[in-house]
Design a protein around this motif. Structure first.
Motif, PDB file in Angstrom:
ATOM      1  N   PHE A   1      37.871  41.898  41.912  1.00 43.41           N
ATOM      2  CA  PHE A   1      36.673  41.072  41.859  1.00 43.41           C
ATOM      3  C   PHE A   1      36.671  40.288  40.554  1.00 43.41           C
TER       4      PHE A   1
ATOM      5  N   GLY B   1      34.034  37.456  39.167  1.00 42.98           N
ATOM      6  CA  GLY B   1      32.854  36.644  39.427  1.00 42.98           C
ATOM      7  C   GLY B   1      32.518  36.694  40.903  1.00 42.98           C
ATOM      8  N   THR B   2      32.412  35.534  41.533  1.00 46.12           N
ATOM      9  CA  THR B   2      32.120  35.484  42.968  1.00 46.12           C
ATOM     10  C   THR B   2      33.394  35.468  43.813  1.00 46.12           C
ATOM     11  N   SER B   3      34.549  35.499  43.180  1.00 44.62           N
ATOM     12  CA  SER B   3      35.832  35.459  43.897  1.00 44.62           C
ATOM     13  C   SER B   3      36.401  36.857  44.077  1.00 44.62           C
ATOM     14  N   GLN B   4      37.230  36.987  45.099  1.00 43.50           N
ATOM     15  CA  GLN B   4      37.974  38.215  45.351  1.00 43.50           C
ATOM     16  C   GLN B   4      39.428  37.837  45.575  1.00 43.50           C
TER      17      GLN B   4
ATOM     18  N   LYS C   1      39.454  36.487  50.482  1.00 50.81           N
ATOM     19  CA  LYS C   1      38.654  37.366  51.340  1.00 50.81           C
ATOM     20  C   LYS C   1      38.764  36.915  52.795  1.00 50.81           C
TER      21      LYS C   1
END
Length: 159
Positions: free
Chosen positions: A118, A120-123, A136
C-alpha cells in the motif's frame, strides 16, 4: 490501511515468519510518494523473480524465513512473497504497509500467494509469476483474493 485481526495463532506456518520479520531492525521509510514506492517494488519484484528458483514444496508446504529462502536458492509462491516483504522492509517500506494475499488463480484454479504493498491510495502487487507489478484492477481480473496476512494480523479480503 485495512483492519486486521491481530490473532495469528491459526496461521501456524506464517506465525514464525511474522515473528522473524518483526524482530528485524526497523528501517526509516525511504520514500512516501507512490512513484518511488512503485519503482522500488518493481525493482525488487524483478530482482527476486530472476534471482531465485521456483520450487514446489509439495504437501509439507513449509513457509521459509528469508534466510531459509536464500539458503534454498528459492521456494514457492509464499516464500517469494515473504522474501520480497523482507527486502522492501529493508529498503524502507514499513511492514505495516505490506501483506501477503492468499488467492485463487481464476485461470488455473490453484491457490497462490502474492505480496500487496500500500502506498497512499495506490496498491502494488508483486507476483513471482509476473515480471511486472499488478495493479489492484489487473490483479482482481486474474485472481480471487481470499485472505491477507501481515505482521499486524490477518483479514478476509473483500476484493
Amino acid at each position: 490501511m485495512p483492519d486486521y485481526n491481530s490473532d495469528l495463532s491459526a496461521f501456524k506456518k506464517f506465525s514464525p515468519v511474522a515473528k522473524w520479520l518483526s524482530a528485524q531492525p526497523i528501517k526509516i521509510s525511504a520514500s512516501t510518494g507512490a512513484g518511488p514506492v512503485a519503482a522500488l517494488c518493481d525493482t525488487i519484484n524483478r530482482q527476486v523473480n530472476t534471482g531465485f528458483i521456483y520450487m514446489r514444496d509439495g504437501l509439507s508446504n513449509v513457509w521459509y524465513t528469508p534466510p531459509q529462502f536464500v539458503k534454498a536458492h528459492g521456494g514457492d509462491c509464499e516464500d517469494f512473497s515473504i522474501y520480497k516483504m523482507y527486502k522492501l522492509s529493508q529498503a524502507g517500506i514499513p511492514l505495516v504497509k505490506q501483506e501477503l494475499v492468499i488467492c485463487t488463480d481464476k485461470q488455473s484454479r490453484e491457490y497462490h500467494c502474492v505480496l500487496r504493498v500500500f502506498a497512499g491510495t495506490s496498491q502494488y502487487i508483486l507476483d513471482n509469476q509476473n515480471a511486472k507489478l499488478w495493479t489492484k484492477e489487473s490483479f482482481n481480473a486474474r485472481y480471487a483474493p481470499i485472505y491477507a496476512l501481515s505482521t499486524a494480523g490477518w483479514r478476509i479480503c473483500t476484493a
